[in-house]
Scaffold this active site. Structure first.
Site, PDB file in Angstrom:
ATOM      1  N   ASP A   1      -2.778 -11.742   6.141  1.00 25.69           N
ATOM      2  CA  ASP A   1      -3.709 -12.613   6.845  1.00 25.69           C
ATOM      3  C   ASP A   1      -4.827 -12.312   6.047  1.00 25.69           C
ATOM      4  O   ASP A   1      -5.763 -13.360   6.260  1.00 25.69           O
ATOM      5  CB  ASP A   1      -3.620 -11.513   8.151  1.00 25.69           C
ATOM      6  CG  ASP A   1      -4.667 -12.309   9.241  1.00 25.69           C
ATOM      7  OD1 ASP A   1      -5.107 -13.410   9.297  1.00 25.69           O
ATOM      8  OD2 ASP A   1      -4.749 -11.738  10.365  1.00 25.69           O
TER       9      ASP A   1
ATOM     10  N   LYS B   1       0.821  -1.218   0.061  1.00 25.04           N
ATOM     11  CA  LYS B   1       0.080   0.002  -0.058  1.00 25.04           C
ATOM     12  C   LYS B   1       1.068   1.266   0.089  1.00 25.04           C
ATOM     13  O   LYS B   1       0.778   2.013   0.911  1.00 25.04           O
ATOM     14  CB  LYS B   1      -0.853   0.134   1.341  1.00 25.04           C
ATOM     15  CG  LYS B   1      -1.982   0.797   1.238  1.00 25.04           C
ATOM     16  CD  LYS B   1      -3.068   0.723   0.232  1.00 25.04           C
ATOM     17  CE  LYS B   1      -4.064   1.584   0.450  1.00 25.04           C
ATOM     18  NZ  LYS B   1      -5.206   1.655  -0.606  1.00 25.04           N
TER      19      LYS B   1
END
Ligand code: NAD
Length: 362
Positions: A248, A192
């Protein structure tokens, strides 16, 4: 080969029992392995007051590999944080230095109908998600919840810290590049970088590391786009590498592409290929003790253990082929059942895998 077996909680003991039967059959055939069982998670809290007791720590440290079921359950959710089963899991991962989590997501053609996506979208899915496991916002300090005076009145204030060092990023990137080399030689790094400096560094280090692997094609995706691409066109991916928190989330998303979380194995490796192997799912308290859980993710985790820690590629393939065969023969646990197939429980699924392994009819 010393293997530490940690069945854990909920469905853990049921599914691990089937994987242990598979290892025992292979031992009878060819494999020189020693299995020793220990306590981790809620069962360990009940027996010793600790989720990762000393005796288990010794066992895990002495073993070459650990096979784990799952930990946790509602009966332990109100315990102080340090005693929660999940602490045991974080503890063993951290103590063993398991920084690389490998999760294959494979669509078995027989299960295409069980995916929530259209069969033509998931057809051909065969990807590996490599997730960094010991850094990122999950472990960063400082962290906490405290009361601060904001706007002239006391308020609860919560904070976590996201950080990565370049060494941490480089070592997980190298695992991912090496894995891509053994597959279709395509690596997608997810970050990101448009918002987070931590992941700007991630992207820079990924580009630098690419120079060591000129035969692997590196691409980058922002995490929001990666989440979209996984449901839009998942078979475009070969190996996907990312940090702890994004990994995750994306690995659970990838899990659903394959139809059932009960099919997905995982490996967590240290720098020397010592590993902890476990299914991607949790302890499924809703079905625990009923003998209906799908043991295939755990059995496939044992296959990954033979491949990554013990370099026993043939034995790993034998297990994976046996799993393909039972699926082709129509055996299904409830989570992957479809009309026209044969619904079986945990033990009967284990029996079918053993029969396929040894070539003996039930
Ligand atoms: P879960 O993965 O345990 O269950 C989610 C759903 O999937 C449930 O409906 C369950 O019945 C089903 N499911 C999971 N594994 C299955 C299998 N092998 N066969 C058939 N169906 C299966 O996730 P959850 O319900 O969010 O968590 C339950 C407990 O597990 C919690 O205490 C959580 O903290 C713990 N947990 C542990 C781990 C781990 O040990 N690595 C991971 C995730 C969650």
């Amino acid at each position: 080969m010393k293997i530490c077996i940690l069945p854990g909680d909920g469905i853990g003991p049921e599914i691990v029992a089937e994987a242990v039967r598979v290892l025992r059959v292979l031992r009878a055939l060819q494999l020189d392995c020693e299995l020793e069982e220990g306590l981790l998670g809620g069962c360990a809290v009940d027996a010793t007051g600790e989720p990762y007791p000393e005796a288990t720590q010794r066992l895990a440290q002495q073993a070459d590999a650990v096979l784990l079921g799952a930990v946790g359950g509602p009966q332990w959710d109100s315990l102080p944080r340090a005693q929660r089963p999940e602490r045991g899991l974080l503890g063993i991962r951290q103590q063993l230095g398991l920084f690389a989590n490998l999760r294959p997501a494979i669509l078995y053609p027989e299960l295409a109908g069980a995916s929530t996506l259209k069969p033509e979208v998931v057809a051909g899915l065969d990807m590996l998600i490599v997730r960094e496991l010991t850094g990122d916002i999950y472990f960063g300090q400082p962290r906490g919840i405290e009361t601060r005076v904001v706007d002239g009145r006391p308020q609860r204030f919560a904070f976590n810290t996201m950080h990565y060092s370049e060494d941490e990023i480089r070592r997980i990137l190298r695992v991912a590049f090496a894995a891509a080399r053994k597959r279709r030689r395509k690596l997608c790094s997810v970050d990101k970088m448009n918002v987070l400096e931590t992941t700007q560094l991630w992207r820079d280090v990924a580009n630098e590391t690419a120079a060591e692997y000129p035969d692997v094609e590196l691409s980058h995706l922002l995490v929001d786009n990666a989440a979209m691409q996984l449901v839009r066109n998942p078979s475009q991916f070969d190996v996907l590498v990312t940090g702890n928190m994004f990994g995750d989330i994306l690995s659970d998303e990838a899990a659903m592409l394959t139809g059932s979380i009960g099919m997905l194995p995982s490996a967590s490796l240290d720098a020397n290929n010592k590993g902890l192997y476990e299914p991607c799912h949790g302890s499924a308290p809703d079905i625990a003790g009923r003998g209906v859980a799908n043991p295939l993710a755990t059995i496939l985790s044992a296959a990954m253990m033979l491949r990554y820690t013990f370099a026993q590629e043939d034995a790993a393939r034998r297990i994976e082929d046996a799993v393909r065969k039972v699926l082709a023969d129509g055996y299904r646990t409830a989570d992957i059942y479809q009309p026209g197939t044969r619904k079986v429980g945990t033990r009967a699924m284990g029996d079918a895998v053993l029969a396929a392994l040894t070539g003996v009819k039930e």
